[in-house]
Design a protein around this motif. Structure first.
Motif, PDB file in Angstrom:
ATOM      1  N   PHE A   1       6.325  -4.466  -6.751  1.00  0.00           N
ATOM      2  CA  PHE A   1       7.401  -3.793  -6.042  1.00  0.00           C
ATOM      3  C   PHE A   1       7.312  -2.274  -6.123  1.00  0.00           C
ATOM      4  O   PHE A   1       8.153  -1.589  -5.543  1.00  0.00           O
ATOM      5  CB  PHE A   1       8.749  -4.283  -6.568  1.00  0.00           C
ATOM      6  CG  PHE A   1       8.965  -5.747  -6.318  1.00  0.00           C
ATOM      7  CD1 PHE A   1       9.209  -6.217  -5.045  1.00  0.00           C
ATOM      8  CD2 PHE A   1       8.903  -6.666  -7.349  1.00  0.00           C
ATOM      9  CE1 PHE A   1       9.401  -7.562  -4.797  1.00  0.00           C
ATOM     10  CE2 PHE A   1       9.092  -8.012  -7.125  1.00  0.00           C
ATOM     11  CZ  PHE A   1       9.341  -8.464  -5.839  1.00  0.00           C
TER      12      PHE A   1
ATOM     13  N   LEU B   1      12.025  -1.170  -5.986  1.00  0.00           N
ATOM     14  CA  LEU B   1      13.152  -1.683  -6.761  1.00  0.00           C
ATOM     15  C   LEU B   1      13.400  -0.812  -7.979  1.00  0.00           C
ATOM     16  O   LEU B   1      12.495  -0.138  -8.442  1.00  0.00           O
ATOM     17  CB  LEU B   1      12.851  -3.122  -7.218  1.00  0.00           C
ATOM     18  CG  LEU B   1      12.724  -4.153  -6.119  1.00  0.00           C
ATOM     19  CD1 LEU B   1      12.397  -5.507  -6.710  1.00  0.00           C
ATOM     20  CD2 LEU B   1      13.985  -4.238  -5.272  1.00  0.00           C
TER      21      LEU B   1
ATOM     22  N   THR C   1      17.659  -6.748   0.940  1.00  0.00           N
ATOM     23  CA  THR C   1      18.475  -5.536   1.086  1.00  0.00           C
ATOM     24  C   THR C   1      19.399  -5.669   2.292  1.00  0.00           C
ATOM     25  O   THR C   1      20.589  -5.319   2.209  1.00  0.00           O
ATOM     26  CB  THR C   1      17.587  -4.284   1.205  1.00  0.00           C
ATOM     27  OG1 THR C   1      16.820  -4.160   0.009  1.00  0.00           O
ATOM     28  CG2 THR C   1      18.426  -3.029   1.393  1.00  0.00           C
TER      29      THR C   1
ATOM     30  N   VAL D   1      12.011  -7.509  -0.332  1.00  0.00           N
ATOM     31  CA  VAL D   1      12.958  -6.423  -0.600  1.00  0.00           C
ATOM     32  C   VAL D   1      13.722  -6.075   0.679  1.00  0.00           C
ATOM     33  O   VAL D   1      14.949  -5.915   0.653  1.00  0.00           O
ATOM     34  CB  VAL D   1      12.249  -5.188  -1.181  1.00  0.00           C
ATOM     35  CG1 VAL D   1      13.201  -4.005  -1.276  1.00  0.00           C
ATOM     36  CG2 VAL D   1      11.671  -5.513  -2.558  1.00  0.00           C
TER      37      VAL D   1
END
Length: 178
Positions: A10, A14, A168, A164
């Motif tokens: 990530f 993150l 999100t 993600v």
């Protein structure tokens, strides 16, 4: 000459916190698929693993080690490298570079996942320790409830950015509803 540095799945994506729910990278240690041979007994597997082999839709945790049902007659061992005695009972395949693991936690995490997963993940139907292989949006994922409001989500490493992005958007939608 340039110095190369390893990055996590990530990288700089993150953590993300929206509306009291946090998405962060999960620290799982090593990851190994365990596929028992037909001759392996449950007792021998338990002795080699130090914990029982999980049934369908279940995970087993002992300290920092977790064994997750990963499919028919297959589990994913997280947290520690398997001992040599296990290789006599099962095919053991390193999966550390293939998957990435995220943790979604906080009140409302069920609502966030409900927008993307066609499985009922509410606590009444998906208790702590339960796990499912399912779609998350358009991605294949493994979802495990690790706490009352906490889930571990695993997707192929190449889909980390998509995970993600999709989570999100779901976080923002759930937060806007409140």
């Amino acid at each position: 000459m340039s110095e190369l540095e390893a990055e996590t799945c990530f990288a700089d994506l993150l953590p993300v916190t929206i509306g009291g729910v946090t998405l962060r990278e999960a620290e799982v240690g090593s990851a190994h698929a365990v596929l028992p041979y037909a001759t392996a007994t449950p007792e021998a597997l338990q002795e080699a693993l130090g914990m029982p082999f999980p049934g369908a839709g279940q995970s087993v945790t002992q300290g920092d080690t977790r064994l997750i049902w990963w499919g028919r007659e297959e589990a994913l061992l997280l947290g520690r490298a398997p001992g040599r005695e296990l290789s006599a009972l099962a095919a053991v395949i390193d999966q550390g570079d293939a998957w990435c693991f995220a943790e979604l936690s906080g009140a409302g995490s069920e609502d966030v996942l409900a927008r993307l997963v066609p499985v009922d993940l509410r606590a009444a139907h998906f208790a702590q320790g339960a796990t499912a292989r399912s779609l998350l949006g358009h991605m294949h994922a493994s979802i495990t409830r690790t706490g009352p409001d906490t889930f571990m989500v695993a997707v192929f490493r190449s889909l980390a950015g998509t995970l993600v992005h999709d989570l999100t958007q779901a976080l923002e939608a759930v937060a806007a509803r409140r």
